[in-house]
Enzyme design. Structure first.
Site, PDB file in Angstrom:
ATOM      1  N   PRO A 373       2.465   3.968  -5.797  1.00  0.00           N
ATOM      2  CA  PRO A 373       2.832   3.613  -4.800  1.00  0.00           C
ATOM      3  C   PRO A 373       4.224   3.630  -4.703  1.00  0.00           C
ATOM      4  CG  PRO A 373       1.267   1.889  -5.798  1.00  0.00           C
ATOM      5  CD  PRO A 373       1.609   3.202  -6.738  1.00  0.00           C
ATOM      6  N   SER A 374       4.812   3.514  -3.514  1.00  0.00           N
ATOM      7  CA  SER A 374       6.660   3.545  -3.280  1.00  0.00           C
ATOM      8  C   SER A 374       6.948   2.252  -4.087  1.00  0.00           C
ATOM      9  CB  SER A 374       6.760   3.502  -1.797  1.00  0.00           C
ATOM     10  OG  SER A 374       6.341   4.947  -1.282  1.00  0.00           O
ATOM     11  N   GLY A 375       8.066   2.210  -4.616  1.00  0.00           N
ATOM     12  CA  GLY A 375       8.772   0.964  -5.163  1.00  0.00           C
ATOM     13  C   GLY A 375       8.137   0.870  -6.416  1.00  0.00           C
ATOM     14  N   GLY A 376       7.289   1.697  -6.808  1.00  0.00           N
ATOM     15  CA  GLY A 376       6.733   1.559  -8.400  1.00  0.00           C
ATOM     16  C   GLY A 376       7.742   1.652  -9.794  1.00  0.00           C
ATOM     17  N   GLU A 502       9.988  14.372  -5.611  1.00  0.00           N
ATOM     18  CA  GLU A 502       9.247  14.543  -4.163  1.00  0.00           C
ATOM     19  C   GLU A 502       9.879  15.802  -3.661  1.00  0.00           C
ATOM     20  OE1 GLU A 502       7.341  12.624  -3.181  1.00  0.00           O
ATOM     21  OE2 GLU A 502       7.703  10.404  -3.818  1.00  0.00           O
TER      22      GLU A 502
END
Length: 588
Positions: A373-376, A502
């Site tokens: 997930p984002s922010g991991g 990314e």
């Protein structure tokens, strides 16, 4: 305590100027010419005295007229030469300061830029150094000439009539009572003005660099309010500065006019009594003018000095900031070794942990993918590998050696980095592909890198080919084109370690095909770490790490995680549904 701080500021300012190593020879000549000019000015009232006391056409000798004319001419020439030399010294000091700042800014670590807005930093290099330049070029000469003129005039006045001189000197304490507190206020206002100027420059830099975002978001009105606030604050500081000037100038003028009235009245009485000649009274008034005018210049000098001290506080703090040492450590020759991350914990300043006890190994020449997930904490791991930040605990090793043992220059030279946006600099395509390389790059090498990155296909379509200007931040190119230039840049560096952040997440399907092919060329035989939201880009990875909330909760190959990691399986199913949806949309 304030006195100590103020003294420290003066000393810090002096050291800052001294460290720029201004030419002592030129400075001595400039000061010497200023001294000569001032001494010449002290002689003129004596000529006038003799002229008034013995005035008649018979007493005027051509030699006196010629001598006075030569004195005026010499004063003008010496003054002009002094001003030019001081201007040259001031420009050199500012150029050296800006050079020191620019060099420093390039070697400051990333955390510095996390805490300081770019526009504010730019203001330190441009606006604050300009204040110092004005002090040296426009006001420094008045310090020396003013002091000499004042001291010399007072000595001559004491010799001519000590009683009138003492009457005149009674204004000095009153002047100091005005100047000292006003100078302190000016320092505070100047410091606030420089800080507000830096903030306003930061707003301008941020808004104008992202003008497309502003317009597409209809944010012109909001940004106008933000800028208007900065303009209003600058206006308020300008008013405060004006108030101080409005207090100093009239009060000084009042004191000076009162002094003139007293001196002329008292002097007239002395002439009437025969204690003073008319010529001596005229000379006295002329010397008084030579004291009054420099007093105004000295007031301006000390006001500008307070501004300069306020302006340079930030310069001094920037130059004193901790910097990266690119040469400390040994040279890294072979980076084709396993990279081991052991018990790595990291938190940004005054924040919660982003990474918590991270452990994994990247085998040499293999592909390790990070998903989650984002922010991991995925991008933070990249930053730690690039050595942008220092971990609170834990270590990253290359083979058996901590990476801190290698010099930053040699470590980063072994890393190729392709980010989500592939940033470009203003210049040509060729400039961007070769960016950061100090060695000469042949045309053959350049074209081969572009070909392997599948960038040659669109480059050859441009009229100027590799000399095509990409615009600010590569705005003239599409996302896929920028990505392929970024890959060509990495290929030309021929890194042993590759990091892909990314790299295909923001591309359309057609661009993604080309970029994926280019990435395969880039990844061959290199130790690769990949961040990806699209699992299709990492299913063939030798190792996949699933990270959430700063912890690795699963690792293995794609097929292993599908059966052992619930959230990875959900990610995979979600990706599959999205892929099917895209296929249906393309068919329809």
């Amino acid at each position: 305590m304030n006195k100590t701080k103020e003294t420290g500021n003066w000393r810090s300012f002096y050291r800052l100027i001294r460290d720029t190593k201004p030419s002592k020879l030129l400075l001595s000549i400039a000061i010497g010419l200023s001294v000569i000019t001032s001494i010449g000015g002290l002689i003129i009232p004596l000529f006038t005295k003799n002229l008034v006391d013995g005035f008649s056409l018979d007493n005027i000798h051509p030699s006196q007229v010629i001598l006075m004319a030569l004195t005026f001419v010499f004063q003008a020439v010496a003054s002009g030469a002094s001003i030019y030399l001081l201007t040259k010294i001031g420009q050199k000091v500012v150029a050296t300061l800006r050079d020191q700042l620019w060099k420093k800014l390039l070697i400051l670590p990333v955390p510095f830029y996390d805490k300081n807005r770019t526009g504010e930093t730019i203001s330190r290099v441009t606006n604050d150094t300009g204040v110092v330049k004005n002090l040296i070029t426009e006001h420094l000469t008045s310090l020396f000439t003013g002091l000499i003129s004042i001291v010399g005039s007072i000595v001559l006045l004491l010799y001519m009539d000590w009683r009138m001189t003492l009457v005149m000197l009674t204004v000095v304490p009153f002047s100091l009572l005005i100047l000292i507190p006003m100078g302190r206020q000016m320092h505070k206002v100047s410091r606030g003005l420089q800080d507000e100027t830096a903030r306003f420059t930061g707003i301008l830099n941020q808004v104008l660099s992202e003008i497309r975002l502003v317009k597409s978001s209809n944010a012109e009105a909001n940004e106008y309010k933000s800028g208007k606030s900065g303009i209003t604050n600058l206006f308020q500081f300008g008013l405060k500065e004006g108030k101080i000037q409005a207090i100093i100038a009239p009060l000084m003028s009042l004191i000076i006019m009162a002094l003139l009235v007293v001196i002329i009245g008292y002097g007239g009485m002395r002439v009437s009594s025969g204690a003073l000649t008319a010529g001596e009274l005229v000379a006295f008034i002329l010397y008084l003018v030579q004291i009054i005018m420099p007093m105004g210049q000295l007031t301006s000098f000390f006001t500008q000095l307070q501004k300069s001290i306020g302006a340079t506080e930030r310069i001094i703090s920037t130059l004193a900031a901790e910097e990266e040492d690119h040469t400390a450590g040994r040279e890294l020759i072979n980076a084709s070794q396993p990279i081991k991350v052991e018990h790595l914990t990291f938190a940004y300043e005054n924040g919660e942990n982003i990474l918590n006890d991270i452990n994994f190994t990247m085998e040499a020449g293999k592909v390790t993918a990070i998903v989650g997930p984002s922010g991991g904490g995925k991008t933070t791991i990249f930053s730690m590998l690039e050595r942008f930040y220092k971990a609170q605990s834990g270590v990253i090793k290359l083979g058996s050696d901590p990476i801190e043992e290698f010099s930053l220059q040699s470590w980063r030279s072994k890393i190729g980095y392709v980010s989500q946006e592939s940033p470009l600099v203003a210049g040509t395509i060729s400039d961007n592909i070769k960016y950061g390389l100090e060695r000469e790059v042949s045309e053959t090498e350049l074209r081969k890198a572009a070909e392997m990155a599948y960038a040659d296909q669109f480059i050859d379509e441009f009229a100027d080919g590799y000399n095509t200007e990409v615009g600010e931040r590569g705005i003239k190119l599409s996302g896929g084109q920028r990505q392929r230039i970024g890959i060509a840049r990495a290929l030309l560096r021929n890194p042993q370690i590759l990091m892909l952040d990314e790299a295909t997440s923001s591309l359309d399907s057609k661009s993604e095909v080309f970029v994926q092919k280019a990435l395969k060329n880039l990844m061959k035989g290199r130790t690769t770490l990949v961040i990806a939201h699209r699992l299709s880009t990492v299913v063939e990875a030798d190792q996949i790490l699933f990270i959430e909330k700063g912890r690795i909760t699963g690792s293995g190959r794609h097929d292993q995680l599908l059966t052992t990691h619930t959230m990875y399986r959900e990610f995979a199913e979600q990706q599959l549904q999205i892929k099917e949806l895209v296929s249906v949309m393309e068919v329809s």
